[in-house]
Write an enzyme that holds these catalytic residues in place. Structure first.
Site, PDB file in Angstrom:
ATOM      1  N   ASP A   9      64.973  27.673  58.033  1.00  0.00           N
ATOM      2  CA  ASP A   9      65.632  26.327  57.759  1.00  0.00           C
ATOM      3  C   ASP A   9      64.290  25.485  56.925  1.00  0.00           C
ATOM      4  OD1 ASP A   9      66.950  24.145  57.486  1.00  0.00           O
ATOM      5  OD2 ASP A   9      66.727  23.502  59.873  1.00  0.00           O
ATOM      6  N   GLY A  10      64.504  24.473  56.327  1.00  0.00           N
ATOM      7  CA  GLY A  10      63.397  23.802  55.697  1.00  0.00           C
ATOM      8  C   GLY A  10      63.665  22.093  56.026  1.00  0.00           C
ATOM      9  N   GLU A  48      63.567  25.271  51.667  1.00  0.00           N
ATOM     10  CA  GLU A  48      64.529  26.303  52.318  1.00  0.00           C
ATOM     11  C   GLU A  48      64.099  27.686  51.500  1.00  0.00           C
ATOM     12  OE1 GLU A  48      67.047  26.063  54.332  1.00  0.00           O
ATOM     13  OE2 GLU A  48      67.347  23.874  54.460  1.00  0.00           O
ATOM     14  N   ASP A  70      71.106  27.568  56.664  1.00  0.00           N
ATOM     15  CA  ASP A  70      72.153  26.772  56.596  1.00  0.00           C
ATOM     16  C   ASP A  70      72.091  26.260  54.984  1.00  0.00           C
ATOM     17  OD1 ASP A  70      69.785  25.260  56.285  1.00  0.00           O
ATOM     18  OD2 ASP A  70      70.152  24.159  58.287  1.00  0.00           O
ATOM     19  N   HIS A 114      72.802  22.067  62.152  1.00  0.00           N
ATOM     20  CA  HIS A 114      72.803  21.130  63.419  1.00  0.00           C
ATOM     21  C   HIS A 114      74.303  21.116  64.119  1.00  0.00           C
ATOM     22  CE1 HIS A 114      69.595  19.140  61.420  1.00  0.00           C
ATOM     23  NE2 HIS A 114      69.983  19.378  60.276  1.00  0.00           N
ATOM     24  N   ASP A 124      64.797  24.228  62.790  1.00  0.00           N
ATOM     25  CA  ASP A 124      64.882  22.883  62.468  1.00  0.00           C
ATOM     26  C   ASP A 124      63.911  22.083  63.203  1.00  0.00           C
ATOM     27  OD1 ASP A 124      66.579  20.552  60.938  1.00  0.00           O
ATOM     28  OD2 ASP A 124      66.677  20.056  63.106  1.00  0.00           O
TER      29      ASP A 124
END
Length: 133
Positions: A9-10, A48, A70, A114, A124
């Site tokens: 994730d970023g 990302e 994601d 999320h 995250d």
């Protein structure tokens, strides 16, 4: 080849702005968390991509890799779908990811961000902590 699952994730606040990336690498019972910050102005798409590049570069030998992200941009790049690599933005990172993929057998899947996925939520959290520091 060993089987490795990577979740990435970023985070970027604001977007563009200061960014951070994180990845969780799982191989059997072994778990490794990695994360870093991009102090210069960056974008969410860049961090990302950077998360995936850093995670793949952390592998010490060729592996069967499942990447969970994601970011549909990341998933499409890794699976060879969507835009041709040469037509994508952030060519420096696209080429870095492509180079990092070379010794591995890679499959990527999209996970809804999320949404309660433990590794996605942890990535995250790691990235968000670095962004607000």
């Amino acid at each position: 080849m060993q089987a490795v699952t990577i979740t990435t994730d970023g985070a970027c606040v604001p977007n563009p702005g200061k960014g951070a990336w994180a990845a969780i690498l799982r191989c059997g019972q072994a778990v490794k968390e990695i994360a870093g910050v991009e102090a210069a102005t960056t974008t969410n798409n860049r961090v990302e991509l950077l998360a995936v590049a850093q995670a793949l570069e952390a592998l010490k030998s060729p592996c069967n890799v499942l990447v969970r992200s994601d970011s549909i941009i990341v998933v499409n790049l890794l699976n060879g779908t969507g835009k041709k690599p040469s037509k994508r933005a952030n060519q420096d990172l696209v080429q870095r990811v492509i180079a990092a993929m070379q010794p591995h057998a890679i499959r990527a899947v999209w996970v809804k961000g999320h949404n309660g996925d433990p590794d996605n939520e942890r990535c995250d959290q790691l990235a968000a902590q670095l962004v607000i520091q």
